[in-house]
Design a protein around this motif. Sequence first.
Motif, PDB file in Angstrom:
ATOM      1  N   VAL A 189       0.844  -1.202   0.000  1.00  0.00           N
ATOM      2  CA  VAL A 189       0.000   0.000   0.000  1.00  0.00           C
ATOM      3  C   VAL A 189       0.879   1.251   0.000  1.00  0.00           C
ATOM      4  N   SER A 190       0.627   2.153  -0.946  1.00  0.00           N
ATOM      5  CA  SER A 190       1.364   3.410  -1.053  1.00  0.00           C
ATOM      6  C   SER A 190       0.388   4.558  -1.309  1.00  0.00           C
ATOM      7  N   PHE A 191       0.593   5.674  -0.632  1.00  0.00           N
ATOM      8  CA  PHE A 191      -0.181   6.892  -0.884  1.00  0.00           C
ATOM      9  C   PHE A 191       0.461   8.039  -0.121  1.00  0.00           C
ATOM     10  N   THR A 192       0.010   9.253  -0.421  1.00  0.00           N
ATOM     11  CA  THR A 192       0.439  10.415   0.342  1.00  0.00           C
ATOM     12  C   THR A 192      -0.793  11.154   0.855  1.00  0.00           C
ATOM     13  N   ALA A 193      -0.600  11.888   1.948  1.00  0.00           N
ATOM     14  CA  ALA A 193      -1.653  12.741   2.512  1.00  0.00           C
ATOM     15  C   ALA A 193      -1.119  14.160   2.586  1.00  0.00           C
ATOM     16  N   GLY A 194      -1.883  15.109   2.067  1.00  0.00           N
ATOM     17  CA  GLY A 194      -1.415  16.474   1.955  1.00  0.00           C
ATOM     18  C   GLY A 194      -1.468  17.248   3.263  1.00  0.00           C
ATOM     19  N   GLU A 195      -0.536  18.173   3.403  1.00  0.00           N
ATOM     20  CA  GLU A 195      -0.510  19.077   4.554  1.00  0.00           C
ATOM     21  C   GLU A 195      -1.796  19.898   4.598  1.00  0.00           C
ATOM     22  N   GLY A 196      -2.468  19.893   5.761  1.00  0.00           N
ATOM     23  CA  GLY A 196      -3.675  20.683   5.939  1.00  0.00           C
ATOM     24  C   GLY A 196      -4.901  20.134   5.252  1.00  0.00           C
ATOM     25  N   GLU A 197      -4.831  18.902   4.751  1.00  0.00           N
ATOM     26  CA  GLU A 197      -5.955  18.300   4.036  1.00  0.00           C
ATOM     27  C   GLU A 197      -6.610  17.198   4.863  1.00  0.00           C
ATOM     28  N   VAL A 198      -7.813  16.803   4.420  1.00  0.00           N
ATOM     29  CA  VAL A 198      -8.503  15.646   4.991  1.00  0.00           C
ATOM     30  C   VAL A 198      -8.376  14.507   3.989  1.00  0.00           C
ATOM     31  N   THR A 199      -7.663  13.470   4.373  1.00  0.00           N
ATOM     32  CA  THR A 199      -7.503  12.276   3.543  1.00  0.00           C
ATOM     33  C   THR A 199      -8.302  11.157   4.181  1.00  0.00           C
ATOM     34  N   ALA A 200      -9.149  10.516   3.397  1.00  0.00           N
ATOM     35  CA  ALA A 200      -9.987   9.434   3.912  1.00  0.00           C
ATOM     36  C   ALA A 200      -9.486   8.092   3.396  1.00  0.00           C
ATOM     37  N   VAL A 201      -9.634   7.063   4.224  1.00  0.00           N
ATOM     38  CA  VAL A 201      -9.350   5.681   3.830  1.00  0.00           C
ATOM     39  C   VAL A 201     -10.661   4.912   3.942  1.00  0.00           C
ATOM     40  N   ILE A 202     -11.138   4.400   2.823  1.00  0.00           N
ATOM     41  CA  ILE A 202     -12.406   3.672   2.820  1.00  0.00           C
ATOM     42  C   ILE A 202     -12.206   2.276   2.258  1.00  0.00           C
ATOM     43  N   GLY A 203     -13.239   1.459   2.407  1.00  0.00           N
ATOM     44  CA  GLY A 203     -13.212   0.093   1.918  1.00  0.00           C
ATOM     45  C   GLY A 203     -14.129  -0.767   2.749  1.00  0.00           C
ATOM     46  N   PRO A 204     -14.495  -1.932   2.252  1.00  0.00           N
ATOM     47  CA  PRO A 204     -15.395  -2.824   3.001  1.00  0.00           C
ATOM     48  C   PRO A 204     -14.746  -3.341   4.268  1.00  0.00           C
ATOM     49  N   ASN A 205     -15.532  -3.935   5.138  1.00  0.00           N
ATOM     50  CA  ASN A 205     -15.001  -4.540   6.352  1.00  0.00           C
ATOM     51  C   ASN A 205     -13.931  -5.566   5.989  1.00  0.00           C
TER      52      ASN A 205
END
Length: 269
Positions: free
Chosen positions: A27-43
């Motif tokens: 798993v790779s991703f980035t989250a921005g400064e001052g932003e809202v990053t969501a992680v979603i997916g099924p149970n």
Amino acid sequence: MAATDNPILRVDGLQMRFGGLTALDNVSFTAGEGEVTAVIGPNGAGKTTLFNCITGMYRASAGRVSFAGQDISGFAPHRVARAGMARTFQNLALFPGLNVRDNLLVGAYRHGASGLIEGAVLGPRARREQAAAEDRAAEILEFLGIPELAEAMPGELPYGRQKQVEFGRVLMQDARMILLDEPMAGMSRPEKTLMVALIRNVRHRYGVSFLVVEHDMPVIMDISDHIVVLDFGRKIADGPPAKVQQDPAVIAAYLGSEEAGQAVFAGAA
């Protein structure tokens, strides 16, 4: 990996194995400064496992986590917290024997510089930290709009208010990024509306970045700048809400069929 202009969090090739089970798969991703990053997916998609790896609750089998330019891979939870990252959990973790103010103060004590013995006898440094923490708690209670609840016990409060108190305790840590694990779980619609407003206010007032795991799709589509989608431990999509919401693979994977998935996302349009 989708790029952001100013990432505060970078996850590279994260893997987590439990025996023969792969809970996170590259798993790779980035989250921005001052932003809202969501992680979603099924149970079972690996969302909470991802949080546990980022915050040091689990030691990842492979991969790297960088926060504010620092490699925090392998850090213990207290070191991650000191680096500027705070977290809430799915279940409430308030201390029932402490009033609201003292529950908030617990968040500050985790970051105090004075030692245990000095704190016990209220040495000069401990007294300064105590006074600063109490001022901060009063400021946060005012910010949350619940200063009159400072002396109340958690068990006397409705569930939504208890969630606010837990959120306030995280704010006591002066974190640069807050990880929220299902912050809307168990809340009524008015309580969710209030929590959304709090997240937005904290973001704008304090410049805090957020990483959020949440199942309420209308809420996620409303507050997020960037969404990461997991399925069976793999990232299957990564991008702005409008793009993710229309991705057929996301819709199909999320509920098992494109038709069922569209029903879930319909309220977020």
